[in-house]
Design a protein around this motif. Structure first.
Motif, PDB file in Angstrom:
ATOM      1  N   HIS A 150      22.711  -1.980   8.114  1.00  0.00           N
ATOM      2  CA  HIS A 150      22.688  -2.526   6.752  1.00  0.00           C
ATOM      3  C   HIS A 150      21.483  -3.423   6.503  1.00  0.00           C
ATOM      4  N   ARG A 151      21.162  -4.340   7.455  1.00  0.00           N
ATOM      5  CA  ARG A 151      20.063  -5.277   7.235  1.00  0.00           C
ATOM      6  C   ARG A 151      18.726  -4.561   7.101  1.00  0.00           C
ATOM      7  N   VAL A 152      18.551  -3.514   7.864  1.00  0.00           N
ATOM      8  CA  VAL A 152      17.297  -2.754   7.801  1.00  0.00           C
ATOM      9  C   VAL A 152      17.181  -2.047   6.454  1.00  0.00           C
ATOM     10  N   ALA A 153      18.235  -1.357   6.058  1.00  0.00           N
ATOM     11  CA  ALA A 153      18.202  -0.608   4.802  1.00  0.00           C
ATOM     12  C   ALA A 153      18.029  -1.539   3.599  1.00  0.00           C
ATOM     13  N   SER A 154      18.740  -2.661   3.604  1.00  0.00           N
ATOM     14  CA  SER A 154      18.648  -3.589   2.480  1.00  0.00           C
ATOM     15  C   SER A 154      17.266  -4.216   2.381  1.00  0.00           C
ATOM     16  N   ASN A 155      16.704  -4.620   3.520  1.00  0.00           N
ATOM     17  CA  ASN A 155      15.352  -5.199   3.493  1.00  0.00           C
ATOM     18  C   ASN A 155      14.320  -4.177   3.039  1.00  0.00           C
ATOM     19  N   ALA A 156      14.483  -2.916   3.470  1.00  0.00           N
ATOM     20  CA  ALA A 156      13.559  -1.864   3.045  1.00  0.00           C
ATOM     21  C   ALA A 156      13.622  -1.666   1.534  1.00  0.00           C
ATOM     22  N   ALA A 157      14.836  -1.671   0.988  1.00  0.00           N
ATOM     23  CA  ALA A 157      14.992  -1.486  -0.462  1.00  0.00           C
ATOM     24  C   ALA A 157      14.356  -2.634  -1.234  1.00  0.00           C
ATOM     25  N   ARG A 158      14.589  -3.856  -0.768  1.00  0.00           N
ATOM     26  CA  ARG A 158      14.015  -4.997  -1.470  1.00  0.00           C
ATOM     27  C   ARG A 158      12.492  -4.980  -1.382  1.00  0.00           C
ATOM     28  N   ALA A 159      11.973  -4.583  -0.221  1.00  0.00           N
ATOM     29  CA  ALA A 159      10.524  -4.497  -0.076  1.00  0.00           C
ATOM     30  C   ALA A 159       9.940  -3.454  -1.017  1.00  0.00           C
ATOM     31  N   LEU A 160      10.594  -2.310  -1.122  1.00  0.00           N
ATOM     32  CA  LEU A 160      10.123  -1.260  -2.036  1.00  0.00           C
ATOM     33  C   LEU A 160      10.111  -1.750  -3.483  1.00  0.00           C
ATOM     34  N   GLY A 161      11.090  -2.550  -3.834  1.00  0.00           N
ATOM     35  CA  GLY A 161      11.163  -3.048  -5.205  1.00  0.00           C
ATOM     36  C   GLY A 161       9.988  -3.902  -5.613  1.00  0.00           C
ATOM     37  N   ARG A 162       9.215  -4.359  -4.632  1.00  0.00           N
ATOM     38  CA  ARG A 162       8.052  -5.200  -4.937  1.00  0.00           C
ATOM     39  C   ARG A 162       6.729  -4.464  -4.767  1.00  0.00           C
ATOM     40  N   LEU A 163       6.771  -3.147  -4.595  1.00  0.00           N
ATOM     41  CA  LEU A 163       5.553  -2.407  -4.290  1.00  0.00           C
ATOM     42  C   LEU A 163       5.035  -1.556  -5.449  1.00  0.00           C
ATOM     43  N   GLY A 164       5.420  -1.873  -6.650  1.00  0.00           N
ATOM     44  CA  GLY A 164       4.818  -1.210  -7.798  1.00  0.00           C
ATOM     45  C   GLY A 164       5.591  -0.012  -8.321  1.00  0.00           C
ATOM     46  N   ASP A 165       5.020   0.650  -9.314  1.00  0.00           N
ATOM     47  CA  ASP A 165       5.722   1.701 -10.058  1.00  0.00           C
ATOM     48  C   ASP A 165       6.100   2.887  -9.173  1.00  0.00           C
ATOM     49  N   ARG A 166       5.220   3.292  -8.281  1.00  0.00           N
ATOM     50  CA  ARG A 166       5.510   4.458  -7.439  1.00  0.00           C
ATOM     51  C   ARG A 166       6.739   4.196  -6.577  1.00  0.00           C
ATOM     52  N   ALA A 167       6.821   3.021  -5.984  1.00  0.00           N
ATOM     53  CA  ALA A 167       7.969   2.683  -5.143  1.00  0.00           C
ATOM     54  C   ALA A 167       9.240   2.556  -5.973  1.00  0.00           C
ATOM     55  N   GLY A 223       0.808  -1.214   0.000  1.00  0.00           N
ATOM     56  CA  GLY A 223       0.000   0.000   0.000  1.00  0.00           C
ATOM     57  C   GLY A 223       0.843   1.267   0.000  1.00  0.00           C
ATOM     58  N   ARG A 224       0.195   2.408  -0.194  1.00  0.00           N
ATOM     59  CA  ARG A 224       0.897   3.693  -0.268  1.00  0.00           C
ATOM     60  C   ARG A 224       1.594   4.014   1.056  1.00  0.00           C
ATOM     61  N   GLN A 225       0.948   3.698   2.165  1.00  0.00           N
ATOM     62  CA  GLN A 225       1.555   3.994   3.455  1.00  0.00           C
ATOM     63  C   GLN A 225       2.837   3.190   3.644  1.00  0.00           C
ATOM     64  N   ALA A 226       2.848   1.975   3.136  1.00  0.00           N
ATOM     65  CA  ALA A 226       4.047   1.152   3.259  1.00  0.00           C
ATOM     66  C   ALA A 226       5.224   1.790   2.534  1.00  0.00           C
ATOM     67  N   VAL A 227       4.963   2.350   1.363  1.00  0.00           N
ATOM     68  CA  VAL A 227       6.033   3.015   0.616  1.00  0.00           C
ATOM     69  C   VAL A 227       6.590   4.191   1.416  1.00  0.00           C
ATOM     70  N   ASP A 228       5.706   4.965   2.014  1.00  0.00           N
ATOM     71  CA  ASP A 228       6.147   6.118   2.806  1.00  0.00           C
ATOM     72  C   ASP A 228       6.937   5.698   4.047  1.00  0.00           C
ATOM     73  N   LEU A 229       6.609   4.554   4.620  1.00  0.00           N
ATOM     74  CA  LEU A 229       7.324   4.077   5.802  1.00  0.00           C
ATOM     75  C   LEU A 229       8.703   3.511   5.449  1.00  0.00           C
ATOM     76  N   LEU A 230       8.804   2.903   4.289  1.00  0.00           N
ATOM     77  CA  LEU A 230      10.041   2.226   3.917  1.00  0.00           C
ATOM     78  C   LEU A 230      11.103   3.171   3.361  1.00  0.00           C
ATOM     79  N   GLU A 231      10.679   4.205   2.657  1.00  0.00           N
ATOM     80  CA  GLU A 231      11.667   5.082   1.999  1.00  0.00           C
ATOM     81  C   GLU A 231      12.680   5.665   2.982  1.00  0.00           C
ATOM     82  N   PRO A 232      12.289   6.171   4.151  1.00  0.00           N
ATOM     83  CA  PRO A 232      13.307   6.704   5.080  1.00  0.00           C
ATOM     84  C   PRO A 232      14.291   5.646   5.571  1.00  0.00           C
ATOM     85  N   LEU A 233      13.892   4.377   5.535  1.00  0.00           N
ATOM     86  CA  LEU A 233      14.767   3.313   6.029  1.00  0.00           C
ATOM     87  C   LEU A 233      15.913   3.006   5.063  1.00  0.00           C
TER      88      LEU A 233
END
Length: 381
Positions: free
Chosen positions: A307-324, A291-301
């Motif tokens: 490292h583990r937090v930032a990398s997981n956030a990036a990978r999660a964003l990569g699966r959240l669609g065009d906006r992410a 969802g949109r809120q998830a993208v907003d929560l992950l971007e600052p991470l």
């Protein structure tokens, strides 16, 4: 008798003993092979009858009655063939063979073997009973799980209860991860996962147990089962449980269940004051909720110090669609602290889409090549 004579006599005795032992081994092997050939000869004429029972799923009573009328010696030879077929079949064909075993007394005999003095016999009986579904003596297997002195027998009993799949076994399985005769959590979790949605109420109650292992396995299975009714209790334990492993499993479960209300809890779980392992798992869970809120929560991470937090956030964003993905492109092009993680996620997307050309990703080629050739491997999954 001289020492030499005594030595020679001793050597002769040892040689004779070796010869006798070799003869005994050969004879035993020969008898075993003869027994196997005899069992095959007895069973072979009735294999087509078994196939006929399976083909019509036991509806032709004449086939079943012929098998029920076999004498004990022939049935003893045929029974392993029936059990082997039960292992491989599903649906009505399997049910027909299980009913045949039940009527021939196989289940009753195996139940008696659960109390045999040898651990191997008890384990073998429990394994076979687990194949027989509703006909199996669930209560007997539960007693074996709780009280048997042999750890391997307890493991087999736990697996058998999972094969039977009755949610009524949930409580005893959950309890088996702790106490004087524990069963490994991975074994219990696998069996609990087979019990279906009916296990959820007991698992929710078990989240209040004193033993962390019980809470941990309950949270894991509630997440795997997508138990929406457990969201509130999982959220509470994700924030307040005294055991970090339980908190991590609750956060992971919230991600698997995917209810948007879980995002508020996961947002608190990724705060810098929380344990790193929890934050990394929560970042991934946020992406699973989406969802949109998830993208907003992950971007600052993406610029997180861990490292583990930032990398997981990036990978999660990569699966959240065009906006992410667009946000990842901006971060990757900016060259800031999160650029390497954004580029890594974009590179993984490109590889998953069979190359950057098909994916249409505007990532610097050198970055893609570097990241793709040295993917970070120690990210908490």
């Amino acid at each position: 008798m001289t020492a030499a004579a005594a030595f020679a006599a001793g050597g002769l005795a040892i040689a004779l003993l070796c010869v006798l032992l070799a003869i005994a081994i050969v004879l035993r092997r020969g008898l075993r092979q003869r027994s196997v050939r005899r069992r095959i000869a007895l069973a072979d004429p009735y294999r087509p009858l078994l196939v006929a029972v399976v083909a019509d799923e036991g509806r032709d009573a004449a086939h079943v009655e012929r098998l029920l009328a076999l004498d004990d010696e022939v049935w003893k030879a045929l029974e392993p063939v029936v059990v082997s077929m039960v292992r491989k079949l599903r649906g009505g064909a399997r049910a027909a063979l299980v009913e045949l075993l039940h009527r021939r007394g196989t289940i009753e005999r195996l139940t008696r073997r659960l109390h045999s003095p040898g651990a191997v016999g008890r384990a073998r009986a429990a394994e076979l009973l687990g194949l027989l579904g509703a006909h199996a003596p669930r209560a007997e297997l539960e007693l074996l799980l709780e009280h048997d002195r042999d750890p391997e027998v307890r493991i087999v009993a736990a697996r058998a209860l999972g094969e039977i799949g009755d949610p009524a076994s949930t409580k005893i399985l959950v309890r088996s991860v702790a106490g004087p005769h524990p069963v490994p959590m991975r074994i219990v979790a696998r069996s609990l996962a087979r019990l279906g949605p009916g296990a959820a109420p007991v698992l929710v109650t078990a989240m209040g147990a004193q033993v962390p292992a019980v809470r941990a396995v309950s949270a894991e299975i509630l997440g795997l089962g997508g138990a929406v009714t457990a969201v509130s209790v999982l959220a509470n334990h994700a924030l307040h449980d005294p055991d970090d492993d339980v908190r991590i499993r609750c956060a992971r479960a919230l991600g698997r269940i995917g209810v948007p209300t879980g995002l508020a809890v996961l947002e608190r779980c990724v705060r810098p004051t929380e344990p790193v392992a929890l934050r990394a798992v929560a970042a991934r869970a946020i992406g699973e909720v989406g969802g949109r809120q998830a993208v907003d929560l992950l971007e600052p991470l993406l610029v997180d110090d861990e490292h583990r937090v930032a990398s997981n956030a990036a990978r999660a964003l990569g699966r959240l669609g065009d906006r992410a993905v667009e946000r990842l492109r901006v971060v990757a092009a900016g060259g800031g602290p999160g650029a390497v993680y954004a580029a890594e996620s974009l590179a993984m997307n490109a590889l998953a889409s069979a190359g950057p050309a098909r994916a249409g990703l505007s990532v610097v080629p050198a970055q893609v090549q570097a990241i793709a050739s040295a993917m970070v491997s120690d990210v908490v999954r």
